[in-house]
Design an enzyme around this catalytic site. Structure first.
Site, PDB file in Angstrom:
ATOM      1  N   LYS A 268       0.835  -1.206   0.000  1.00  0.00           N
ATOM      2  CA  LYS A 268       0.000   0.000   0.000  1.00  0.00           C
ATOM      3  C   LYS A 268       0.872   1.259   0.000  1.00  0.00           C
ATOM      4  O   LYS A 268       0.589   2.219  -0.729  1.00  0.00           O
ATOM      5  CB  LYS A 268      -0.946  -0.026   1.213  1.00  0.00           C
ATOM      6  CG  LYS A 268      -2.010  -1.120   1.094  1.00  0.00           C
ATOM      7  CD  LYS A 268      -2.800  -1.360   2.383  1.00  0.00           C
ATOM      8  CE  LYS A 268      -3.764  -2.538   2.190  1.00  0.00           C
ATOM      9  NZ  LYS A 268      -4.586  -2.820   3.392  1.00  0.00           N
TER      10      LYS A 268
ATOM     11  N   GLN B  60      -4.354  -1.723   9.622  1.00  0.00           N
ATOM     12  CA  GLN B  60      -4.334  -3.025   8.966  1.00  0.00           C
ATOM     13  C   GLN B  60      -4.928  -4.095   9.886  1.00  0.00           C
ATOM     14  O   GLN B  60      -4.573  -4.183  11.070  1.00  0.00           O
ATOM     15  CB  GLN B  60      -2.893  -3.396   8.567  1.00  0.00           C
ATOM     16  CG  GLN B  60      -2.773  -4.670   7.742  1.00  0.00           C
ATOM     17  CD  GLN B  60      -3.449  -4.578   6.378  1.00  0.00           C
ATOM     18  OE1 GLN B  60      -3.517  -3.526   5.770  1.00  0.00           O
ATOM     19  NE2 GLN B  60      -3.966  -5.698   5.896  1.00  0.00           N
TER      20      GLN B  60
ATOM     21  N   ASP C 185     -10.808   2.749   4.328  1.00  0.00           N
ATOM     22  CA  ASP C 185     -11.195   1.334   4.246  1.00  0.00           C
ATOM     23  C   ASP C 185     -12.718   1.157   4.231  1.00  0.00           C
ATOM     24  O   ASP C 185     -13.217   0.085   3.904  1.00  0.00           O
ATOM     25  CB  ASP C 185     -10.659   0.573   5.468  1.00  0.00           C
ATOM     26  CG  ASP C 185      -9.326  -0.115   5.210  1.00  0.00           C
ATOM     27  OD1 ASP C 185      -9.088  -0.524   4.058  1.00  0.00           O
ATOM     28  OD2 ASP C 185      -8.544  -0.246   6.166  1.00  0.00           O
TER      29      ASP C 185
HETATM   30  N1  GUN Z   1      -7.081  -6.951   6.075  1.00  0.00           N
HETATM   31  C1  GUN Z   1      -7.540  -7.651   5.024  1.00  0.00           C
HETATM   32  N2  GUN Z   1      -8.057  -6.811   4.101  1.00  0.00           N
HETATM   33  C2  GUN Z   1      -7.925  -5.570   4.599  1.00  0.00           C
HETATM   34  C3  GUN Z   1      -8.269  -4.286   4.096  1.00  0.00           C
HETATM   35  O1  GUN Z   1      -8.831  -4.110   3.016  1.00  0.00           O
HETATM   36  N3  GUN Z   1      -7.951  -3.242   4.900  1.00  0.00           N
HETATM   37  C4  GUN Z   1      -7.357  -3.396   6.110  1.00  0.00           C
HETATM   38  N4  GUN Z   1      -7.113  -2.312   6.847  1.00  0.00           N
HETATM   39  N5  GUN Z   1      -7.037  -4.575   6.599  1.00  0.00           N
HETATM   40  C5  GUN Z   1      -7.316  -5.654   5.835  1.00  0.00           C
END
Ligand code: GUN
Length: 314
Positions: free
Chosen positions: A60, A104, A127
């Site tokens: 990311k 995350q 998110d």
């Molecule tokens: N863990 C698995 N997928 C995601 C996501 O799209 N965002 C975040 N923050 N954590 C995740």
């Protein structure tokens, strides 16, 4: 379409769609800078030392660099408490330079993740896990849309796969993928079925689907007989395979390459769909890796750009 040994599903390339989306975001970031002097900024918080999560966060941050979005990576120890993480989130909420906040998941088990997610400023919730954004999406008035579901819709659209009127079946009801992708498909006028571990006669239900979305977290769970011949199959799963015999079964013509990966680094990845069986039945399918995961990151860039604009009323 008839299922035969020679039939090969068309592969829906996530790389191509993700590169297109990031290219579009990069151009808009450049325009935002030159017109308004604004550089979007993402703060990514990683708690603990889960290796998969560390890779996702790194990807990311790298994507931010590619599209011209500023980023900061906050790493916290596995022993972090809910209160400690909450104070970091509060500080990011108050920091006017930060447009997007990403914590995350999964979080270490001593942390109450719902407390953390609820604390994120909905205007910075790139998110789209915060209840305000979840509620708006459920009402059919989405503001931020969760990245993986949004990426799935983009992938369908960019490959001219008709959603309106299609029978769409989502296997899995998670907050992150199953529920929100079902909402988005409904909003696009698909006829949506959500299946889960208690669904009776699962293969019979999934075989009705023109668009089948697998988001259950079980390696190669969706077999050939779960798939309607010619259907589009979207595989959201990411599972490690360490067993050479399993790899031989899953990967058909790709098996030797995958077995080599197991020998070299201990594992290869498979989704929630059995790839060799899906190849014989599906019309189109996403690969793992190289499918939906890349779209998730691209849509995060899009959401962060959007946050930067909305927060300034642009
Ligand atoms: N863990 C698995 N997928 C995601 C996501 O799209 N965002 C975040 N923050 N954590 C995740």
């Amino acid at each position: 379409m008839i299922a035969t040994e020679t039939h090969q599903a068309e592969i829906l390339d996530g790389r191509l769609a993700a590169a297109q989306i990031k290219g579009e975001v990069a151009a808009e970031v450049t325009a935002l800078k030159s017109k308004h002097g604004v550089t979007p900024r993402l703060a990514a918080v990683l708690v603990g030392d889960d290796t998969a999560s560390a890779v996702y966060v790194r990807n990311k941050i790298r994507a931010c660099e590619e599209v011209g979005i500023a980023s900061e990576h906050l790493a916290m120890p596995a022993s972090t408490t809910t209160e400690e993480l909450l104070s970091v989130v509060d500080a990011l909420n108050r920091n006017n330079d930060v447009d997007g906040i990403l914590v995350q998941l999964p979080l270490p088990k001593q942390i109450d993740d719902s407390v953390i997610i609820e604390a994120i400023d909905p205007a910075k919730d790139v998110d789209a896990f915060q209840p305000t954004n979840v509620g708006l999406l459920a009402m059919g008035r989405p503001r931020f849309v969760p990245c993986t579901p949004a990426g799935i819709i983009e992938l369908l659209d960019r490959n001219q796969i008709e959603i309106t009127g299609a029978n769409a079946c989502v296997v899995g009801r998670s907050q992150i993928v199953g529920r929100p992708v079902a909402s988005l498909l409904l909003q696009r006028n698909a006829t949506v079925t959500i299946c889960h571990s208690q669904t009776r006669n699962l293969p019979e239900v999934t075989r009705q689907a023109d668009i089948l979305i697998a988001a259950i977290g079980r390696p190669a769970f969706i077999r050939g007989d779960y798939i309607r011949p010619g259907a589009t199959v979207i595989d959201v799963g990411v599972n490690k395979v360490t067993d050479v015999d399993a790899a031989r079964d899953y990967f058909g013509h790709e098996a030797e390459k995958r077995i080599e990966a197991i020998t070299k680094r201990g594992y290869t990845l498979v989704g929630d769909v059995h790839p060799a069986e899906a190849d014989r039945v599906a019309g189109k399918r996403t690969p793992v890796p190289g499918g939906v995961g890349l779209l998730t990151v691209a849509m995060l860039m899009k959401n962060t750009l959007q946050a930067a604009r909305w927060r300034r009323g642009l």
